[in-house]
Design an enzyme around this catalytic site. Structure first.
Site, mmCIF file in Angstrom:
data_model
loop_
_atom_site.group_PDB
_atom_site.id
_atom_site.type_symbol
_atom_site.label_atom_id
_atom_site.label_comp_id
_atom_site.label_asym_id
_atom_site.label_seq_id
_atom_site.Cartn_x
_atom_site.Cartn_y
_atom_site.Cartn_z
ATOM 1 N N ASP A 1 -1.966 -23.522 -10.810
ATOM 2 C CA ASP A 1 -1.721 -22.623 -10.166
ATOM 3 C C ASP A 1 -1.373 -21.288 -10.235
ATOM 4 O O ASP A 1 -0.740 -20.886 -11.964
ATOM 5 C CB ASP A 1 -0.157 -23.958 -10.097
ATOM 6 C CG ASP A 1 0.671 -23.183 -9.013
ATOM 7 O OD1 ASP A 1 0.461 -22.392 -8.598
ATOM 8 O OD2 ASP A 1 1.041 -24.329 -8.233
ATOM 9 N N TYR B 1 6.087 -14.601 6.230
ATOM 10 C CA TYR B 1 4.902 -14.534 5.138
ATOM 11 C C TYR B 1 4.111 -13.124 4.991
ATOM 12 O O TYR B 1 4.149 -12.763 4.633
ATOM 13 C CB TYR B 1 3.920 -15.095 6.269
ATOM 14 C CG TYR B 1 2.267 -14.757 6.137
ATOM 15 C CD1 TYR B 1 1.818 -15.674 4.480
ATOM 16 C CD2 TYR B 1 1.416 -13.906 6.900
ATOM 17 C CE1 TYR B 1 0.968 -15.328 4.684
ATOM 18 C CE2 TYR B 1 0.370 -13.768 6.625
ATOM 19 C CZ TYR B 1 -0.300 -14.501 4.676
ATOM 20 O OH TYR B 1 -1.523 -13.934 5.721
ATOM 21 N N ALA C 1 -3.838 -26.836 -3.584
ATOM 22 C CA ALA C 1 -3.175 -27.015 -2.324
ATOM 23 C C ALA C 1 -3.576 -26.854 -0.813
ATOM 24 O O ALA C 1 -2.436 -27.904 -0.007
ATOM 25 C CB ALA C 1 -1.756 -26.154 -2.228
#
Length: 326
Positions: free
Chosen positions: A61, A149, A39
């Site tokens: 993933d 985040y 990704a």
């Protein structure tokens, strides 16, 4: 006990930090498994390792628990680097950041616990310090997170602590401070400031500093980060595990100083870069004004002695970018 048969799983192993870790530990004769969904990582980062007898690539993933369970089979140590970085990305898409950074992290903890992994070393973040204004940043004093985040990286620390207390899984968190160096991606909307500015200067484009340039960072060269990951694996000090460490050089540089040094080092390859003007824009949401790490805890418990100052690391990084991306 480290032997030539010691096996390491590096999640996010095709990314900037992960691929450097793969490179280093393969050279040390470890068996290295890389788990990445590409990704944000790149195939070209791990291309040199694909033919190495001790290297294994799993394309998958961390949001898939079965993938995580398969990846940790026969693994002694996990170096968990996989995450969706970038404060702006998390502000634009908090849900995906949460899924990767929290659900993915929890999947890896569960898989590591169930597989009997010896130690789980993970990439934590200086963003955890949030709105705390105290300098230098000391591991035990944090503020409120300033971005989605930052929340995810703090939750990682909480989960790691619970898994250590409840299940006996040894964990060490490394709070990375603005890591930079070879293989860091200069492209994309969420590129880190140093490689992005390097590329812009090499194209004679004016980089834009968010704010007046007086925000400061403890920029940390990649080789110091590799050293910390190795020390986290090797330590046999019971006091050194199940905690978190600042991973930095222990000095701070303003964005203006950083840009000045960038122009100076790049000008050695192309003198006209010295004349490229720098632009200034508004401050960016979620940014911490100043970041400076205390590295005393890592020095004391892990015998950490960072070898690269910001200036020495920047010279190495600029040389690498010039030779590989020009």
């Amino acid at each position: 006990m480290i032997t030539t048969n010691t096996s390491i799983l590096i999640t996010g192993g095709a990314g900037f930090i992960g691929s450097n870790l793969c490179d280093y530990f393969l050279a040390k004769n470890y068996k290295v498994t890389c788990l990445d969904n590409f990704a944000t990582g790149h195939q070209h980062n791990i291309e040199p390792f694909l033919s190495h007898p001790n290297f294994k690539l799993i394309e998958g993933d961390i949001r898939n628990s079965e993938t995580c369970a398969n990846a940790v089979q026969g693994v002694d140590y996990v170096l968990h680097q996989a995450a969706l970085g970038s404060v702006p990305r998390s502000i634009n898409d908090p849900l995906t950041t949460n899924e990767v950074n929290i659900t993915g992290f929890l999947n890896m903890l569960i898989a590591s616990r169930d597989a009997g992994v010896k130690r789980f070393v993970y990439a934590a973040s200086s963003s955890t310090y949030g709105d705390s204004e105290s300098l230098p940043k000391v591991e035990e004093v944090i503020g409120k997170p300033l971005s989605p985040y930052a929340i995810t990286k703090y939750v990682n620390e909480l989960y790691a602590d619970i898994f250590a207390r409840t299940y006996g899984l040894e964990t060490i968190g490394l709070r990375y401070f603005n890591v930079f160096g070879r293989r860091q991606d200069p492209n994309g909307a969420y590129a880190a400031v140093i490689p992005k500015f390097v590329m812009q200067f090499m194209k004679h484009e004016s980089p834009v500093i968010n704010g007046d340039g007086n925000f400061s960072r403890d920029f940390t060269y990649i080789d110091n980060v590799i050293q910390m990951n190795e020390l986290a694996i090797l330590t046999e000090n019971p006091e050194a595990v199940n905690t978190v460490y600042n991973t930095a050089f222990g000095d701070r540089t303003t964005l203006n100083q950083m840009v000045h040094s960038l122009k100076e080092y790049l000008s050695e390859f192309d003198a006209t870069i010295a004349a490229v003007p720098v632009l200034y824009g508004p401050n960016r949401a979620g940014d911490i004004p100043h970041s400076l790490a205390s590295i005393e805890k890592a020095k004391k418990l892990l015998n950490y002695t960072p070898k690269y100052s910001f200036q020495n690391g920047l010279k190495e990084a600029v040389k690498w970018y010039w030779e590989n991306l020009k």
